[in-house]
Design a protein around this motif. Structure first.
Motif, PDB file in Angstrom:
ATOM      1  N   THR A 229      10.564  34.405  19.357  1.00  0.00           N
ATOM      2  CA  THR A 229      10.490  33.046  18.838  1.00  0.00           C
ATOM      3  C   THR A 229       9.296  32.315  19.440  1.00  0.00           C
ATOM      4  O   THR A 229       8.840  32.645  20.534  1.00  0.00           O
ATOM      5  N   LEU A 230       8.806  31.319  18.717  1.00  0.00           N
ATOM      6  CA  LEU A 230       7.703  30.502  19.227  1.00  0.00           C
ATOM      7  C   LEU A 230       8.238  29.302  19.997  1.00  0.00           C
ATOM      8  O   LEU A 230       7.485  28.574  20.614  1.00  0.00           O
ATOM      9  N   ASP A 231       9.563  29.055  19.947  1.00  0.00           N
ATOM     10  CA  ASP A 231      10.141  27.926  20.682  1.00  0.00           C
ATOM     11  C   ASP A 231      11.580  28.254  21.107  1.00  0.00           C
ATOM     12  O   ASP A 231      12.547  27.938  20.408  1.00  0.00           O
ATOM     13  N   ILE A 232      11.690  28.859  22.278  1.00  0.00           N
ATOM     14  CA  ILE A 232      13.003  29.361  22.706  1.00  0.00           C
ATOM     15  C   ILE A 232      13.978  28.230  23.023  1.00  0.00           C
ATOM     16  O   ILE A 232      15.182  28.354  22.813  1.00  0.00           O
ATOM     17  N   ASP A 233      13.462  27.089  23.512  1.00  0.00           N
ATOM     18  CA  ASP A 233      14.368  25.979  23.846  1.00  0.00           C
ATOM     19  C   ASP A 233      15.070  25.470  22.586  1.00  0.00           C
ATOM     20  O   ASP A 233      16.248  25.132  22.600  1.00  0.00           O
ATOM     21  N   ARG A 234      14.291  25.432  21.496  1.00  0.00           N
ATOM     22  CA  ARG A 234      14.845  24.959  20.226  1.00  0.00           C
ATOM     23  C   ARG A 234      15.904  25.956  19.709  1.00  0.00           C
ATOM     24  O   ARG A 234      16.975  25.549  19.274  1.00  0.00           O
ATOM     25  N   VAL A 235      15.611  27.228  19.787  1.00  0.00           N
ATOM     26  CA  VAL A 235      16.595  28.220  19.313  1.00  0.00           C
ATOM     27  C   VAL A 235      17.858  28.151  20.177  1.00  0.00           C
ATOM     28  O   VAL A 235      18.977  28.152  19.660  1.00  0.00           O
ATOM     29  N   GLN A 236      17.666  28.048  21.494  1.00  0.00           N
ATOM     30  CA  GLN A 236      18.814  27.952  22.414  1.00  0.00           C
ATOM     31  C   GLN A 236      19.685  26.746  22.029  1.00  0.00           C
ATOM     32  O   GLN A 236      20.908  26.839  21.964  1.00  0.00           O
ATOM     33  N   LEU A 238      19.877  25.271  19.100  1.00  0.00           N
ATOM     34  CA  LEU A 238      20.469  25.351  17.752  1.00  0.00           C
ATOM     35  C   LEU A 238      21.521  26.452  17.604  1.00  0.00           C
ATOM     36  O   LEU A 238      22.271  26.459  16.638  1.00  0.00           O
ATOM     37  N   MET A 239      21.563  27.381  18.566  1.00  0.00           N
ATOM     38  CA  MET A 239      22.501  28.513  18.429  1.00  0.00           C
ATOM     39  C   MET A 239      23.940  28.066  18.149  1.00  0.00           C
ATOM     40  O   MET A 239      24.569  28.571  17.214  1.00  0.00           O
TER      41      MET A 239
END
Ligand code: OOG
Ligand code: NI
Length: 461
Positions: A229-236, A238-239
Motif C-alpha cells: 500500500t502507499l498509505d498503511i496508516d489509512r488502510v489500518q 479503514l480495516m
C-alpha cells in the motif's frame, strides 16, 4: 536453441496464480486487496508528485501487482529443493534473519528477484523460514517430529522433473512453464487433513504453536500474502470498516514524510477446521490457526549507516515502551517511536547527503537536452542535470517479522530461546550462501551514477 520464456515471466505467472488461489482459500485477503487498491488510488490522486515519480521511475504499474508471501519449512532437504524451485522463477535467497532471539524457533531468508530490471517487472518475494528442531527441548518429541517430516514429500513429481529440466537445459518453454506454475502451486496449497494424530498435534502445539503448524500437514501452506500500500496508516484505519480486525500496532518505523524501510501490519490468523487421523482410520474434527493477511508499505533502502541508526532508534523506543499484543499501550508505543525517530532526518536531500539511504540517479529533462555537461555528481545535481530517486527496500526486518509471527501465534506463544543465530548451518541446509542485501542496493546505485556520468560526458565514470 529452444524458445524459453524468461524467469520474470514464470515468476509473474506464479505470483498471479498464488494470489488467485489464496483469494479463494482466504476470502478476507480479497477484501484486503480491494481496500488496498482503493487507498492506493486515493493516495495517487491526492499526491500528484508521488504519481509522477512512480511513473518516471517506471514503477507505477508494479504497485498493484506487488506482494510477498511466507512459508515455513521443516527439513534441510525441503529448503534446498525450495531454493531450486524459486531459482526457476529468478528468485534468489537474500538476507539471513534469526528469529530465535524473538522467541520463534526458526531462521529465515527471503527468495526474491535481484537486479533492477527483474524487480521492475515483478518483485514477488517469499519469506521462507526453516524450523529449528534443535531448539525443541524434549528429545523424544524432537525425534517424533523428525520422523513425521522425513516421511512427507512436499513437491509433486511433476514439479521436481521440471526443476531438473530447467536446470539442465537452462530454461522452460511456455508450455513447460505453465505446467511448472501449476505443479509448483500444489506445494503451497492448504490441506485440511492433518498427517498426525490429534494427540501428537497437541504435544507439538504445546511445545510451540509454530512447530505444530510446520509438522502436522502435508505441505508448507502459504500462510499469508501481502499487497503493497502507499498509505498503511489509512488502510489500518479503514480495516475495521471492511470487517477486518487489524493487529495492535504497525511494525517498523513511525509515519514519516519520507518513508524508510518497511512498515507492516496484519489481521489475525483465522481459526480453520481441520481433521486428524485416528488409529481406526477415521477423521477427528479439530481446528488450526495459521493463515492471515498482511499489508506493507515500502520506503527507502538504508545503507549500513542508516540501518544502524534505525536499529538504535527502534531499540531506544522499545526500551521505553514494548508494544503489548492486546493493544493496551499502542498510543504510548507510537509516541515513543515518533519521539525516538526525531533523530532520523525526514527530508530526502538530508538523508541522501548524510549517506543514510540508497538512491538511483537519472538525467532530468535539462540533463537530457544539454547533451554535455562537466562536473561531479553533486554539482550536476545542484545544476539540475541529474536527480536522485529513493531506492525501494525489497527486504524484511527481523524485529518486525517477529512481531508479525507473534501476533499470529497468539499472545501465549512467546518463549525464551537462547539467541542462537546460525547462518553457517542455514546456508549449509540451503545449499548456497544468501546474498547480502546491502551489496545489491549499492550496485544498483553505482550503476545509475555511471550511466548518468557516461551520457553527460561521453566517458565512463
Ligand atoms: C513470516 C512472518 C514474517 C514478514 O512480512 O515480516 C513476514 C511467517 O509468519 O511465517 O512475513
Ligand atoms: Ni509478511
Amino acid at each position: 536453441m529452444k524458445d524459453f520464456v524468461t524467469s520474470d515471466w514464470i515468476r509473474s505467472a506464479f505470483s498471479r496464480a498464488m494470489s488467485t488461489m489464496y483469494k479463494t482459500e482466504v476470502p478476507a485477503y480479497g477484501t484486503l486487496m480491494t481496500l488496498v487498491a482503493d487507498v492506493n488510488a486515493e493516495t495517487l490522486a491526492a499526491q500528484p508528485d508521488l504519481a509522477a515519480q512512480l511513473t518516471e521511475t517506471d514503477t507505477l504499474e508494479r504497485i498493484s501487482e506487488e506482494r510477498h508471501g511466507a512459508i515455513r519449512l521443516g527439513t534441510p532437504e525441503e529448503l534446498a529443493t525450495m531454493r531450486r524451485l524459486f531459482a526457476v522463477m529468478g528468485m534468489m535467497p537474500v538476507g539471513y534473519y534469526d528469529l530465535s532471539t524473538a522467541g520463534v524457533p526458526v531462521h529465515s531468508t527471503a527468495f526474491r528477484p535481484v537486479g533492477e530490471a527483474a524487480l521492475k517487472r515483478n518483485p514477488f518475494r517469499v519469506f521462507t523460514s526453516l524450523l529449528r528442531l534443535d531448539l525443541i527441548a524434549d528429545p523424544a518429541l524432537r525425534a517424533e517430529a523428525e520422523a513425521v517430516l522425513s516421511r512427507r514429500n512436499i513437491f509433486t513429481s511433476g514439479a521436481l522433473a521440471l526443476i531438473d529440466k530447467a536446470e539442465r537445459e537452462g530454461g522452460l518453454t511456455q508450455e513447460e512453464a505453465e505446467r511448472f506454475v501449476a505443479q509448483a502451486l500444489e506445494t503451497f496449497r492448504w490441506h485440511d487433513k492433518a498427517i498426525v494424530s490429534a494427540s501428537l498435534y497437541k504435544r507439538l502445539h504445546d511445545a510451540h504453536r509454530l512447530i505444530a503448524d510446520v509438522v502436522s500437514f502435508k505441505g508448507p501452506h502459504i500462510n499469508h500474502l501481502t499487497p503493497r500500500t502507499l498509505d498503511i496508516d489509512r488502510v489500518q484505519a479503514l480495516m475495521p470498516e471492511r470487517g477486518i480486525a487489524p493487529k495492535a500496532v504497525v511494525e517498523g518505523p513511525p509515519t514519516r514524510a519520507c518513508p524508510i524501510l518497511l512498515r507492516q501490519t496484519s489481521f489475525k490468523a483465522l481459526d480453520e477446521p481441520v481433521s486428524f487421523k485416528a488409529e481406526d482410520g477415521s477423521w477427528v474434527p479439530g481446528s488450526h490457526t495459521a493463515r492471515f493477511g498482511e499489508i506493507e508499505q515500502r520506503g527507502l533502502a538504508l545503507t549500513p549507516k542508516g540501518r544502524a541508526l534505525y536499529d538504535q532508534l527502534l531499540d531506544r523506543s522499545r526500551a521505553i515502551v514494548r508494544p503489548a499484543a492486546d493493544g493496551s499501550n499502542a498510543s504510548e508505543y507510537e509516541a515513543a517511536l515518533r519521539q525516538a525517530f526525531q533523530d532520523f532526518p525526514d527530508d530526502w536531500e538530508a538523508i541522501r547527503k548524510a549517506g543514510l539511504g540508497y538512491f538511483t540517479y537519472r538525467l532530468t529533462a535539462k540533463g537530457r537536452a544539454s547533451g554535455q555537461a562537466a562536473g561531479d555528481l553533486e554539482s550536476l545535481i545542484a545544476s539540475g542535470h541529474i536527480v536522485a530517486d529513493p531506492i525501494v527496500y525489497e527486504d524484511f526486518l527481523p524485529v518486525s517479522a517477529a512481531g508479525i509471527f507473534q501476533s499470529n501465534l497468539g499472545d501465549d506463544a512467546a518463549q525464551d530461546f537462547v539467541a542462537s543465530p546460525n547462518q553457517v548451518m542455514f546456508e549449509r541446509d540451503l545449499g548456497a550462501s544468501v546474498l547480502n542485501e546491502f551489496d545489491h542496493y549499492a550496485a544498483i546505485e553505482q550503476a545509475s551514477i555511471e550511466a548518468c556520468i557516461a551520457s553527460l560526458t561521453g566517458v565512463r565514470a
